[in-house]
Write a protein that holds these residues in place. Structure first.
Motif, short mmCIF file in Angstrom:
data_model
loop_
_atom_site.label_atom_id
_atom_site.label_comp_id
_atom_site.label_asym_id
_atom_site.label_seq_id
_atom_site.Cartn_x
_atom_site.Cartn_y
_atom_site.Cartn_z
N PHE A 31 62.71 -5.92 -30.52
CA PHE A 31 63.09 -6.01 -29.22
C PHE A 31 63.08 -7.63 -28.18
CE2 PHE A 31 65.80 -2.23 -27.07
CZ PHE A 31 66.67 -3.72 -26.41
N CYS A 32 64.11 -8.04 -28.64
CA CYS A 32 64.52 -9.95 -27.97
C CYS A 32 64.96 -9.58 -26.62
CB CYS A 32 65.16 -10.26 -29.08
SG CYS A 32 64.43 -10.41 -30.61
N GLY A 33 64.52 -9.40 -25.59
CA GLY A 33 65.09 -9.59 -24.28
C GLY A 33 64.04 -8.91 -22.91
N VAL A 34 63.53 -8.18 -22.09
CA VAL A 34 62.96 -7.91 -21.49
C VAL A 34 62.17 -6.47 -21.81
CG1 VAL A 34 63.12 -9.61 -20.07
CG2 VAL A 34 63.71 -7.70 -19.22
N HIS A 35 61.20 -6.62 -20.84
CA HIS A 35 59.46 -5.26 -21.28
C HIS A 35 60.61 -4.13 -20.66
CE1 HIS A 35 56.48 -2.48 -20.92
NE2 HIS A 35 56.05 -3.46 -21.76
N PHE A 36 61.71 -3.90 -20.15
CA PHE A 36 61.74 -2.94 -19.71
C PHE A 36 62.83 -1.75 -20.77
CE2 PHE A 36 65.23 -5.37 -17.59
CZ PHE A 36 66.29 -4.71 -17.91
N MET A 37 63.56 -3.11 -21.51
CA MET A 37 64.73 -3.06 -22.19
C MET A 37 63.77 -2.58 -23.27
SD MET A 37 66.87 -6.05 -22.43
CE MET A 37 68.00 -6.41 -20.77
N ALA A 38 62.87 -2.90 -24.03
CA ALA A 38 61.51 -2.17 -24.67
C ALA A 38 61.58 -0.91 -24.90
CB ALA A 38 60.95 -3.37 -25.10
N GLU A 39 60.80 -0.90 -23.47
CA GLU A 39 60.38 0.59 -23.10
C GLU A 39 61.49 0.77 -23.69
OE1 GLU A 39 57.53 0.38 -19.44
OE2 GLU A 39 59.25 0.57 -19.11
N THR A 40 62.57 1.60 -22.99
CA THR A 40 63.51 2.00 -22.56
C THR A 40 63.97 2.43 -24.27
OG1 THR A 40 64.39 1.35 -20.09
CG2 THR A 40 65.98 2.80 -22.43
N ALA A 41 63.90 1.35 -25.01
CA ALA A 41 64.66 2.10 -26.34
C ALA A 41 63.01 2.46 -27.17
CB ALA A 41 64.46 0.68 -27.33
N PRO A 45 58.93 -9.48 -29.18
CA PRO A 45 57.86 -10.78 -29.60
C PRO A 45 57.04 -12.18 -28.88
CG PRO A 45 60.58 -10.53 -30.52
CD PRO A 45 59.46 -9.90 -29.63
N ASP A 46 57.63 -11.75 -27.44
CA ASP A 46 56.26 -11.92 -26.54
C ASP A 46 56.24 -10.97 -25.22
OD1 ASP A 46 55.63 -13.99 -24.09
OD2 ASP A 46 56.33 -15.17 -25.06
N VAL A 47 55.35 -11.03 -25.34
CA VAL A 47 54.61 -9.44 -24.46
C VAL A 47 54.65 -9.84 -22.89
CG1 VAL A 47 52.41 -9.72 -24.37
CG2 VAL A 47 53.24 -7.60 -24.28
N ASN A 48 54.85 -11.54 -22.65
CA ASN A 48 54.65 -11.66 -20.87
C ASN A 48 56.22 -11.92 -20.34
OD1 ASN A 48 52.19 -12.12 -20.99
ND2 ASN A 48 52.40 -13.84 -22.30
N CYS A 104 67.54 -16.86 -16.41
CA CYS A 104 66.07 -16.29 -16.47
C CYS A 104 65.63 -16.74 -17.22
CB CYS A 104 66.73 -14.83 -17.01
SG CYS A 104 65.34 -13.43 -16.45
N PRO A 105 64.29 -17.26 -17.08
CA PRO A 105 62.53 -17.27 -17.23
C PRO A 105 62.12 -16.90 -18.27
CG PRO A 105 62.16 -17.42 -15.20
CD PRO A 105 63.17 -17.12 -14.84
N ASN A 106 62.46 -15.62 -18.45
CA ASN A 106 61.75 -13.99 -19.13
C ASN A 106 62.56 -14.65 -20.38
OD1 ASN A 106 58.95 -13.20 -17.15
ND2 ASN A 106 60.91 -13.45 -15.89
N MET A 107 63.66 -14.82 -20.05
CA MET A 107 64.72 -14.24 -20.60
C MET A 107 64.46 -15.33 -21.96
SD MET A 107 66.55 -11.29 -21.82
CE MET A 107 67.48 -9.95 -20.30
N LYS A 108 63.78 -16.10 -21.66
CA LYS A 108 63.81 -17.69 -22.44
C LYS A 108 62.26 -17.70 -23.30
CE LYS A 108 67.59 -18.99 -20.77
NZ LYS A 108 69.06 -18.27 -21.42
N LEU A 109 61.81 -16.37 -22.86
CA LEU A 109 60.19 -16.81 -23.79
C LEU A 109 60.31 -16.94 -25.32
CD1 LEU A 109 58.13 -15.33 -21.07
CD2 LEU A 109 57.63 -17.52 -21.83
N THR A 110 61.60 -15.75 -25.41
CA THR A 110 61.58 -15.26 -27.14
C THR A 110 62.14 -16.71 -28.00
OG1 THR A 110 61.32 -13.15 -25.96
CG2 THR A 110 62.91 -13.27 -28.57
N THR A 111 61.37 -16.91 -29.25
CA THR A 111 62.21 -17.38 -29.39
C THR A 111 62.00 -17.07 -31.30
OG1 THR A 111 59.59 -18.32 -30.76
CG2 THR A 111 60.37 -19.73 -28.63
N LEU A 112 62.96 -18.17 -32.15
CA LEU A 112 62.55 -17.92 -32.95
C LEU A 112 60.62 -17.29 -34.36
CD1 LEU A 112 65.21 -17.15 -34.78
CD2 LEU A 112 65.59 -19.34 -35.48
N GLU A 113 60.36 -18.36 -33.62
CA GLU A 113 58.95 -18.61 -34.68
C GLU A 113 58.50 -16.85 -33.93
OE1 GLU A 113 60.04 -21.30 -32.62
OE2 GLU A 113 60.22 -22.86 -34.30
#
Ligand code: 13P
Ligand code: SF4
Length: 302
Positions: free
Chosen positions: A57-67, A79-82, A260-269
């Motif tokens: 899930f590439c987004g923010v935590h609540f989205m992954a949690e909902t999934a 990809p980034d727990v923060n 949104c800085p949180n949305m930008k934490l996920t990178t391809l790596e």
């Protein structure tokens, strides 16, 4: 020749029987490796029907949690727990219980941008794409406690006039930065443009919209509209997909610092590493998940 990151991700995805779900605010190269890109509603629907074993899930935590709540038998990894959502953190269960006690007859409508514990205390969830439909579906409720976004709550209260609203005072720190004067200025530069505004914006900003839309709604509208020029009042990540899907149309951010800085934490790596190590899994306490699932499923069935 060395394998590219994208190729490695594609290989590992197959090996793990994984699907990559990506929100519209993610950076372009992450959007490009997605199996599905969408808004919160679209991503929830996709998570509920995927046949994959692993959801990246590439987004923010609540989205992954909902999934994870909708698909308890799948492994959901981020990809980034923060990558969190400050708006989701603006409400507590204790606070919500107090409001519920003060309004015992009210139905609780919970914006999906919230933690599982808040969803567990709510009657039904909503997203920015279906908020009006969800509130209207509550025929028996005369009073609505809307949490946690005061702007989305205020927006729906202007649409559904026959109910009383109690609004939790949360907001999105990114959308709140988009001011009416930004739209006025952009309109002066591009007078022919259609103005699309996300309902997480302030009421004064929403008042200047031609269309008030979720991110998914913006993508649909831009595609089918006969207009050629658009001012976009939301997080700027969406401009990547808008431009990609409509190369002959022009898109201008209402405010280019709406990031949104949180949305930008996920990178391809980080996407690659998460697939390699199956990290970081998102788990939800069973009892909370069972109660939160009721509110999410109710939304998905409306
Ligand atoms: P949508 O993509 O559902 O419109 O949501 C916007 C948002 O802020 C998600 O965090
Ligand atoms: Fe949360 Fe706003 Fe970022 Fe969306 S854009 S994740 S609501 S902080």
């Amino acid at each position: 020749m060395a394998e590219s990151l994208t190729e490695k991700i594609a290989e590992l995805k197959k090996e793990r029987n994984a699907v990559i779900l990506v929100h519209n605010y993610q950076i372009g190269e992450v959007q490009d490796v997605a199996d599905y890109t969408g808004d919160s509603l679209g991503l929830s629907i996709e998570a509920s029907k995927t046949a994959a074993d692993v959801i990246v899930f590439c987004g923010v935590h609540f989205m992954a949690e909902t999934a994870a709540i909708i698909s308890p038998n799948k492994k959901v990894i981020v990809p980034d727990v923060n990558a969190g959502c400050p708006m989701a953190d603006m409400i507590t269960v204790e606070g919500l219980k107090k409001v519920k006690a003060a309004h015992p007859e009210a139905a609780v409508v919970c914006y999906v941008n919230s933690g599982a514990d808040i969803k567990a205390e709510s009657d039904i969830c909503c997203t920015s794409a279906n908020v009006e439909k969800i509130v209207r579906s509550l025929y028996d409720a005369q009073e609505i406690i809307f949490v946690p976004d005061k702007f989305l709550g205020n927006y729906v209260s202007t649409k559904v006039r026959d109910k009383k609203f109690v609004l939790w005072q949360g907001f999105c720190p990114t959308h709140v930065k988009i001011l009416p004067q930004h739209i006025v200025l952009a309109k002066q530069k591009h007078p022919e443009a259609k103005v699309m505004v996300h309902p997480e914006c302030r009421p004064e900003t929403i008042a200047l919209a031609d269309e008030v839309l979720s991110t998914g709604g913006m993508l649909k509208y831009a595609k089918k509209s006969h207009a050629h020029c658009f001012i976009v009042a939301t997080e700027i990540g969406i401009l990547y997909t808008l431009k990609k899907q409509n190369p002959d149309k022009s898109f201008y951010p209402a405010f280019s610092e709406a990031i949104c800085p949180n949305m930008k934490l996920t990178t391809l790596e980080k996407v690659l590493w998460s697939l390699e190590d199956l990290e970081t899994p998102v788990t939800v306490d069973r009892e909370i998940a069972d109660r939160a699932r009721v509110a999410i499923s109710k939304m998905l069935s409306v």
